[in-house]
Every structure is written in structure tokens, then in C-alpha cells.
Design an enzyme around this catalytic site. Structure first.
Site, PDB file in Angstrom:
ATOM      1  N   ASN A  32      77.682  25.334  71.741  1.00 43.38           N
ATOM      2  CA  ASN A  32      79.038  24.892  72.102  1.00 43.38           C
ATOM      3  C   ASN A  32      79.675  25.938  73.008  1.00 43.38           C
ATOM      4  OD1 ASN A  32      79.642  26.471  69.479  1.00 43.38           O
ATOM      5  ND2 ASN A  32      78.759  24.538  68.750  1.00 43.38           N
ATOM      6  N   THR A  47      81.290  17.544  69.925  1.00 44.72           N
ATOM      7  CA  THR A  47      80.158  17.697  68.999  1.00 44.72           C
ATOM      8  C   THR A  47      79.056  16.691  69.337  1.00 44.72           C
ATOM      9  OG1 THR A  47      79.551  17.795  66.664  1.00 44.72           O
ATOM     10  CG2 THR A  47      81.129  16.082  67.264  1.00 44.72           C
ATOM     11  N   GLY A  48      77.830  17.115  69.040  1.00 43.67           N
ATOM     12  CA  GLY A  48      76.707  16.177  69.069  1.00 43.67           C
ATOM     13  C   GLY A  48      76.285  15.658  70.427  1.00 43.67           C
ATOM     14  N   GLU A  78      82.007  23.504  65.499  1.00 47.31           N
ATOM     15  CA  GLU A  78      82.141  24.956  65.325  1.00 47.31           C
ATOM     16  C   GLU A  78      83.352  25.528  66.051  1.00 47.31           C
ATOM     17  OE1 GLU A  78      78.100  26.225  66.084  1.00 47.31           O
ATOM     18  OE2 GLU A  78      77.643  25.804  63.996  1.00 47.31           O
ATOM     19  N   HIS A  99      71.440  29.033  70.768  1.00 49.94           N
ATOM     20  CA  HIS A  99      70.378  29.438  69.844  1.00 49.94           C
ATOM     21  C   HIS A  99      69.163  29.924  70.652  1.00 49.94           C
ATOM     22  CE1 HIS A  99      72.047  26.062  66.937  1.00 49.94           C
ATOM     23  NE2 HIS A  99      72.918  27.025  67.158  1.00 49.94           N
ATOM     24  N   HIS A 160      71.055  31.552  62.304  1.00 51.70           N
ATOM     25  CA  HIS A 160      71.812  30.555  63.053  1.00 51.70           C
ATOM     26  C   HIS A 160      71.604  30.686  64.563  1.00 51.70           C
ATOM     27  CE1 HIS A 160      75.976  28.391  63.534  1.00 51.70           C
ATOM     28  NE2 HIS A 160      75.105  28.019  64.445  1.00 51.70           N
TER      29      HIS A 160
HETATM   30  P1  13P Z   1      78.302  20.950  67.788  1.00 52.63           P
HETATM   31  O1  13P Z   1      77.478  19.871  68.502  1.00 52.63           O
HETATM   32  O2  13P Z   1      79.177  20.351  66.726  1.00 52.63           O
HETATM   33  O3  13P Z   1      79.053  21.773  68.787  1.00 52.63           O
HETATM   34  O4  13P Z   1      77.280  21.902  67.015  1.00 52.63           O
HETATM   35  C1  13P Z   1      76.138  22.356  67.671  1.00 52.63           C
HETATM   36  C2  13P Z   1      75.571  23.590  67.043  1.00 52.63           C
HETATM   37  O5  13P Z   1      75.059  24.440  67.716  1.00 52.63           O
HETATM   38  C3  13P Z   1      75.584  23.790  65.603  1.00 52.63           C
HETATM   39  O6  13P Z   1      75.136  25.112  65.323  1.00 52.63           O
END
Ligand code: 13P
Length: 261
Positions: A32, A47-48, A78, A99, A160
Site C-alpha cells: 500500500n 484495499t485488494g 493498513e 513485501h 510481514h
Molecule cells: P491492502 O490491499 O488492504 O492495502 O493490504 C495489502 C497488504 O500488503 C497487506 O499486508
């Protein structure tokens, strides 16, 4: 001073989303990105969705409590972590979470990246703390990073991923690039059996470079006071911090010149 408008900032988030995805720092819908618009509102990814294929109209605006005030998609799960960063650091205007494989590997192994391995790493990032694990999408995530926010610009999140902050979204993203590159190099050095660090006698020079570039701590600025609902132009707040930082840098240079002469 040149100030970007919201249309341009939306395009910047889409551009950084594309880079984050293209470089493999995120899979599927991970990650994000946000930009502080002013002291009361933040522009953020929804999100998503894949960060590689964002369009400006997909982005959303929230207030400092995380309440969505604009956008047809739902804000990132987040967002509270992003807001925690903005509350603690008045000098930043962007947060990038991803990530990346190598630095997330270190975060899973429970290791901070705090060894002085490369000049670029020491100068640009200092050292990188590991925030303890906290469940995603909860206020605990922001809480877990809180103790480190004032003294660092990049963070590993245990089990994470990684987080980078900056005065704009490009600086935050570039810090993420430097972090991942350094993590990859450390990993390879460890696989080769030795991770030599830069000699302590050389570190002063790098610390001086960091100081000259205005990258050291503490950054003595006030935090934004949450609660006020009236939008304030960025030039009234974020730029004030930038001007302060520039004045400090010039003063430091003058003192150095005077000491030399
Ligand atoms: P979101 O799609 O809600 O931003 O979350 C993605 C994410 O990286 C969760 O760790």
C-alpha cells in the site's frame, strides 16, 4: 516553491505502484502507498488491488482518523499504520509498504538490518530496525512500529514486510529500493560465509555525510495535531518542515566553514 496538485500526486502513486510491482516488491494485491495531502487528509491506495495497475480514479482520501472522505473503492486495510507514521513525523509526506523478498526474508528470520555493510546503506538509511509482529489490518500494526518511527526512515515488520517513509513518494520508494538491494547483498555475503562490515574508523566519515545531507536524527519538528478538520494547504505545513530542514542544513554548513576557517 513548486507544489504538486492532487492530480499529479495521484499519478505519482500510480507510477510508484507500477515500479513496486514491476520490481517484484509485491505479489498479487500486496502493498500500500499513501501521500499526505495536508495536515488533515491523506491520499491512499485502495484495499485488494494490484499496485501494478492503479489508475488515479481508484485512489481514496481519508482523514487522520482513517475515515474515508473520497473515492469509490475501500481504503487499504493498513491505513492506520500509515496514519501512525504521519502522526509521529511531521517531516514526511509519504509512506510505502511492500513485501520485497530479501528484506522480508530477514523480517521472517527475525533479523534487523543493522550492520554497516555498504556506504550507500549507512548514508541513506542508517540502520533498519525490526518491529515486532503485529496482526495486519489492526491498530496494533502502527503501534508495533511506533517506538522506531522518530529515529528511522525504513523498517522491517516481523513476519510481514517492509515500510519506507519520505518527504515525497519518490524518496520513500527509493529508500525501499536501497533497503531491498542491501538485504539482497547481505544475504549473498552470508551465503558466501562472510559478511564483512565497514571498519569503525570509517564510520565517522559516513556519519558526517549523513549529517551534511540532513539525514540524521532527531528531527526536531512538531507533530501534526490530529483532530482539526479544516484542510490546510501543504505549503502551510509540510513545506514548513522542508524549509526548516533546509535552514538547518545551511546553518550546519556555515558552522563547518567557520570551524575550518
Ligand atoms: P491492502 O490491499 O488492504 O492495502 O493490504 C495489502 C497488504 O500488503 C497487506 O499486508
Amino acid at each position: 516553491m513548486f507544489e504538486k496538485n492532487q492530480t499529479e500526486l495521484r499519478k505519482d502513486i500510480c507510477e510508484i505502484g507500477r515500479r513496486v510491482w514491476q520490481r517484484g516488491y509485491v505479489a498479487y494485491n500486496d502493498g500500500n502507498i499513501s501521500i499526505r495531502l495536508n495536515k488533515d487528509f491523506v491520499l491512499a491506495t485502495p484495499t485488494g488491488v494490484s499496485k501494478g495497475f492503479l489508475s488515479p480514479d481508484m485512489l481514496v482520501v481519508v482523514d487522520m482518523d482513517g475515515k474515508q472522505v473520497d473515492g469509490h473503492l475501500k481504503v487499504s486495510s493498513e491505513i492506520l499504520m500509515h496514519l501512525a507514521m504521519y502522526r509521529e513525523r511531521c517531516d514526511i509526506a509519504s509512506v510505502v509498504h511492500a513485501h520485497p523478498v530479501y528484506c522480508t526474508g530477514f523480517a521472517v528470520a527475525g533479523e534487523a538490518l543493522d550492520r554497516p555493510t555498504l556506504p550507500e546503506f549507512v548514508v541513506a538509511l542508517g540502520d533498519v530496525p525490526l518491529a515486532p509482529y503485529a496482526p495486519p489490518s489492526t491498530p496494533l500494526l502502527g503501534e508495533s512500529v511506533k517506538p522506531y518511527i522518530k529515529d528511522h526512515d525504513v523498517f522491517l515488520l516481523a513476519n510481514h514486510g517492509a515500510l519506507a517513509i519520505g518527504q515525497d513518494v519518490y524518496q520513500a520508494y527509493h529508500r525501499m529500493e536501497t533497503l531491498e538491494q542491501s538485504a539482497q547483498i547481505s544475504f549473498i555475503a552470508r551465503m558466501l560465509g562472510r559478511e564483512n562490515v565497514i571498519a569503525p574508523s570509517e564510520l565517522d566519515h559516513l556519519q558526517n555525510m549523513r549529517q551534511t545531507m540532513g539525514l540524521t536524527y532527531p528531527r526536531d519538528c512538531l507533530t501534526f495535531a490530529p483532530g482539526s478538520k479544516s484542510p490546510v494547504n501543504r505549503s502551510d505545513d509540510v513545506n514548513e518542515a522542508t524549509v526548516e530542514a533546509m535552514v538547518r542544513k545551511v546553518a550546519e554548513r556555515l558552522i563547518q566553514e567557520m570551524n575550518r576557517g
